[in-house]
Design a protein around this motif. Structure first.
Motif, PDB file in Angstrom:
ATOM      1  N   THR A 264       0.852  -1.180   0.000  1.00 47.75           N
ATOM      2  CA  THR A 264       0.000   0.000   0.000  1.00 47.75           C
ATOM      3  C   THR A 264       0.888   1.230   0.000  1.00 47.75           C
ATOM      4  N   VAL A 265       0.273   2.416   0.023  1.00 53.31           N
ATOM      5  CA  VAL A 265       1.051   3.647  -0.109  1.00 53.31           C
ATOM      6  C   VAL A 265       0.384   4.755   0.684  1.00 53.31           C
ATOM      7  N   GLY A 266       1.210   5.573   1.337  1.00 56.87           N
ATOM      8  CA  GLY A 266       0.718   6.764   2.019  1.00 56.87           C
ATOM      9  C   GLY A 266       0.851   7.956   1.106  1.00 56.87           C
ATOM     10  N   ALA A 267      -0.268   8.418   0.577  1.00 57.13           N
ATOM     11  CA  ALA A 267      -0.233   9.499  -0.405  1.00 57.13           C
ATOM     12  C   ALA A 267      -0.909  10.772   0.072  1.00 57.13           C
TER      13      ALA A 267
ATOM     14  N   VAL B 193       6.232   4.815   1.414  1.00 54.75           N
ATOM     15  CA  VAL B 193       6.152   6.098   2.119  1.00 54.75           C
ATOM     16  C   VAL B 193       6.939   7.147   1.345  1.00 54.75           C
ATOM     17  N   PRO B 194       6.273   8.140   0.757  1.00 58.97           N
ATOM     18  CA  PRO B 194       7.010   9.242   0.138  1.00 58.97           C
ATOM     19  C   PRO B 194       7.647  10.110   1.213  1.00 58.97           C
ATOM     20  N   ALA B 195       8.849  10.598   0.926  1.00 60.41           N
ATOM     21  CA  ALA B 195       9.579  11.404   1.902  1.00 60.41           C
ATOM     22  C   ALA B 195      10.450  12.389   1.131  1.00 60.41           C
ATOM     23  N   HIS B 196      11.124  13.261   1.878  1.00 54.34           N
ATOM     24  CA  HIS B 196      12.038  14.214   1.247  1.00 54.34           C
ATOM     25  C   HIS B 196      13.382  14.157   1.967  1.00 54.34           C
ATOM     26  N   THR B 197      14.440  14.350   1.206  1.00 59.11           N
ATOM     27  CA  THR B 197      15.793  14.366   1.764  1.00 59.11           C
ATOM     28  C   THR B 197      16.133  15.775   2.228  1.00 59.11           C
ATOM     29  N   ALA B 198      17.301  15.907   2.841  1.00 61.50           N
ATOM     30  CA  ALA B 198      17.745  17.226   3.300  1.00 61.50           C
ATOM     31  C   ALA B 198      17.868  18.205   2.142  1.00 61.50           C
ATOM     32  N   GLY B 199      18.165  17.679   0.965  1.00 64.26           N
ATOM     33  CA  GLY B 199      18.270  18.537  -0.204  1.00 64.26           C
ATOM     34  C   GLY B 199      16.944  18.809  -0.890  1.00 64.26           C
ATOM     35  N   GLY B 200      15.861  18.246  -0.347  1.00 63.40           N
ATOM     36  CA  GLY B 200      14.532  18.503  -0.909  1.00 63.40           C
ATOM     37  C   GLY B 200      14.093  17.540  -1.977  1.00 63.40           C
ATOM     38  N   ARG B 201      14.901  16.500  -2.255  1.00 64.78           N
ATOM     39  CA  ARG B 201      14.505  15.538  -3.273  1.00 64.78           C
ATOM     40  C   ARG B 201      13.396  14.632  -2.757  1.00 64.78           C
ATOM     41  N   PRO B 202      12.351  14.381  -3.551  1.00 58.25           N
ATOM     42  CA  PRO B 202      11.351  13.391  -3.148  1.00 58.25           C
ATOM     43  C   PRO B 202      11.882  11.983  -3.379  1.00 58.25           C
ATOM     44  N   VAL B 203      11.665  11.107  -2.399  1.00 52.99           N
ATOM     45  CA  VAL B 203      12.079   9.707  -2.489  1.00 52.99           C
ATOM     46  C   VAL B 203      10.905   8.839  -2.039  1.00 52.99           C
ATOM     47  N   LEU B 204      11.014   7.548  -2.270  1.00 47.41           N
ATOM     48  CA  LEU B 204       9.950   6.623  -1.898  1.00 47.41           C
ATOM     49  C   LEU B 204      10.563   5.459  -1.140  1.00 47.41           C
ATOM     50  N   ALA B 205      10.175   5.301   0.124  1.00 45.49           N
ATOM     51  CA  ALA B 205      10.706   4.222   0.961  1.00 45.49           C
ATOM     52  C   ALA B 205       9.685   3.093   1.037  1.00 45.49           C
ATOM     53  N   LEU B 206      10.158   1.867   0.940  1.00 50.51           N
ATOM     54  CA  LEU B 206       9.309   0.676   1.018  1.00 50.51           C
ATOM     55  C   LEU B 206       9.483   0.072   2.410  1.00 50.51           C
ATOM     56  N   VAL B 207       8.618   0.474   3.317  1.00 51.75           N
ATOM     57  CA  VAL B 207       8.797   0.189   4.736  1.00 51.75           C
ATOM     58  C   VAL B 207       7.960  -1.021   5.147  1.00 51.75           C
ATOM     59  N   PRO B 208       8.579  -2.062   5.691  1.00 60.54           N
ATOM     60  CA  PRO B 208       7.787  -3.156   6.260  1.00 60.54           C
ATOM     61  C   PRO B 208       6.904  -2.640   7.394  1.00 60.54           C
TER      62      PRO B 208
ATOM     63  N   GLN C  58       2.237   9.820   7.935  1.00 58.33           N
ATOM     64  CA  GLN C  58       1.363   9.756   6.768  1.00 58.33           C
ATOM     65  C   GLN C  58      -0.036   9.405   7.271  1.00 58.33           C
ATOM     66  N   SER C  59      -0.991  10.235   6.952  1.00 57.93           N
ATOM     67  CA  SER C  59      -2.347  10.033   7.449  1.00 57.93           C
ATOM     68  C   SER C  59      -3.203   9.318   6.416  1.00 57.93           C
ATOM     69  N   ALA C  60      -4.255   8.657   6.904  1.00 61.81           N
ATOM     70  CA  ALA C  60      -5.275   8.024   6.055  1.00 61.81           C
ATOM     71  C   ALA C  60      -4.651   7.089   5.021  1.00 61.81           C
ATOM     72  N   VAL C  61      -3.776   6.217   5.486  1.00 56.78           N
ATOM     73  CA  VAL C  61      -3.150   5.238   4.593  1.00 56.78           C
ATOM     74  C   VAL C  61      -4.116   4.066   4.408  1.00 56.78           C
ATOM     75  N   PRO C  62      -4.553   3.791   3.185  1.00 58.61           N
ATOM     76  CA  PRO C  62      -5.557   2.740   2.977  1.00 58.61           C
ATOM     77  C   PRO C  62      -4.972   1.344   3.167  1.00 58.61           C
ATOM     78  N   TRP C  63      -5.770   0.469   3.784  1.00 57.75           N
ATOM     79  CA  TRP C  63      -5.446  -0.946   3.926  1.00 57.75           C
ATOM     80  C   TRP C  63      -4.108  -1.183   4.636  1.00 57.75           C
ATOM     81  N   ALA C  64      -3.641  -0.220   5.433  1.00 62.72           N
ATOM     82  CA  ALA C  64      -2.298  -0.319   6.022  1.00 62.72           C
ATOM     83  C   ALA C  64      -2.179  -1.504   6.969  1.00 62.72           C
ATOM     84  N   GLN C  65      -3.229  -1.788   7.729  1.00 64.56           N
ATOM     85  CA  GLN C  65      -3.156  -2.879   8.702  1.00 64.56           C
ATOM     86  C   GLN C  65      -3.010  -4.236   8.033  1.00 64.56           C
ATOM     87  N   ALA C  66      -3.456  -4.337   6.780  1.00 64.50           N
ATOM     88  CA  ALA C  66      -3.368  -5.605   6.051  1.00 64.50           C
ATOM     89  C   ALA C  66      -2.114  -5.694   5.193  1.00 64.50           C
ATOM     90  N   ALA C  67      -1.408  -4.587   5.034  1.00 68.60           N
ATOM     91  CA  ALA C  67      -0.270  -4.546   4.112  1.00 68.60           C
ATOM     92  C   ALA C  67       0.992  -5.108   4.750  1.00 68.60           C
TER      93      ALA C  67
END
Length: 393
Positions: free
Chosen positions: A124-127, A185-200, A171-180
């Protein structure tokens, strides 16, 4: 504009219809009668059936056990799923899997994607970020651990060799998170770059707090406190998060279209049988005109959906970036699905509010879809910014 679907895409639709034909929209308790979430889990029976018919691996490459189809095929299946209010993370899991395959680490893709296609792994994804109004990537920070901090420069914008990343935020209102099993998780680095982390989901530092959506489904506020992810679990390829967000938004438009089509069909069936003064009310001009207006809404929703899905699938250029077509599609989807369900409630009269009749469920799902990934006003603003940055003519 030619929106003729390929034989493979049409076959996916037929397979989806066969699976969803046995699904009733009232398999879960009514959200109008349930104080909390309507269910603790997804529809596991349906999820296993989607896996059995290879619909979960529809858009994965054959290298990962999939059929190698494109986002258009996914949207076609999502359209069918919305007609029965399917309680499964079909959009989220498939979209994240596609992003991993397109942008992610090859070894991680080989590890995760075959399992995702078999339904053994749910993604799932927190968007929505912290509030749903600000960019989701700004709600979580990603900082490298094991990296050298320069005096006055803040942290470096990448991890040192053999190290990884630390995530902090919400991240709020993440759908189906309890089953995932994993949450993108989208995030930003110190330099402002958007990244995407795949968090267990079970990783140390990850906590989930229950939330309930408008349609009665279980969401989660996902809080991350110094959560460690390996370097390969974080996708920092340029354009990854923007592409995934566009795919999620386009998929939401497909859900809105399928739901709206089913609601209009329910309305046509009801008004064709309901009589006043000895005639079906569908023959009354006021009723027919309202239904016709909603049919026009659905056709506009359909045209803009396939335009956006085509742009994402083909990376075709145009006067505006593909985000412009996605914004137009979401504007029509949000406004259109709201008008369709409101008209349906009006034409059904008091019967539409009967909790033994499924229309109220569709109304609740329509409101959730309307606001998911931004209401029409938010996408109108985004479209205005794109037009300002890319003058036409």
């Amino acid at each position: 504009m030619d929106f003729t679907f390929t034989e493979e895409q049409q076959a996916a639709v037929e397979a989806a219809r066969a699976v969803f034909s046995d699904i009733a929209p009232d398999r879960a308790p009514s959200p109008a009668l349930t104080p909390g979430a309507v269910a603790e889990d997804i529809d596991r029976q349906l999820w296993h059936e989607l896996a059995r018919t290879d619909l979960l691996g529809l858009t994965l490459s054959p290298d990962h056990g999939g059929a190698g189809l494109d986002p258009i095929a996914l949207c076609l299946v999502l359209r069918e799923s919305a007609k029965v209010l399917a309680r499964v993370p079909l959009l989220e899991s498939c979209a994240v899997a596609m992003a991993i395959e397109r942008y992610g680490d090859r070894t991680l893709a080989a590890e995760l994607l075959p399992r995702a296609g078999r339904g053994e792994l749910i993604l799932t994804v927190g968007a929505n970020g912290r509030s749903g109004h600000d960019p989701a990537e700004l709600a979580v920070s990603a900082r490298p651990y094991g990296a050298v901090t320069g005096a006055g420069d803040g942290e470096t914008d990448g991890p040192a060799e053999g190290s990884g990343w630390l995530l902090d935020g919400v991240q709020s209102a993440v759908p189906w998170a309890q089953a995932a099993d994993r949450i993108a998780v989208p995030a930003h680095t110190a330099g402002g770059r958007p990244v995407l982390a795949l968090v267990p989901r079970t990783r140390d530092g990850v906590t989930l707090a229950d939330q309930v959506s408008t349609n009665g489904e279980r969401l989660a506020e996902v809080r991350l406190e110094a959560v460690r992810v390996e370097a390969r679990e974080l996708i920092d390829a340029a354009g990854c998060w923007d592409w995934l967000r566009s795919l999620l938004t386009t998929g939401t438009c497909a859900l809105a279209l399928g739901l709206g089509e089913r609601v209009l069909a329910m309305t046509a069936e009801y008004t064709g049988k309901r009589e006043q003064f000895g005639f079906p009310i569908a023959t009354f001009q006021a009723v027919a005109v309202q239904a016709a207006d909603r049919y026009i809404d659905l056709r506009a929703m359909e045209a803009t959906l396939w335009q956006a899905a085509w742009r994402i699938s083909t990376d075709t250029g145009g006067p505006l970036p593909a985000a412009g077509d996605v914004a137009v599609a979401k504007i029509w989807a949000s406004d259109g699905v709201r008008r369709v369900v409101h008209t349906a409630q009006h034409l059904h009269g008091g019967f539409g509010a009967d909790t033994d009749y499924p229309l109220h469920r569709y109304h609740a799902w329509a409101k959730q879809i309307e606001l998911s990934l931004g209401p029409a006003a938010a996408h109108e603003e985004a479209l205005g910014d794109l037009l300002a940055a890319h003058p036409l003519g």
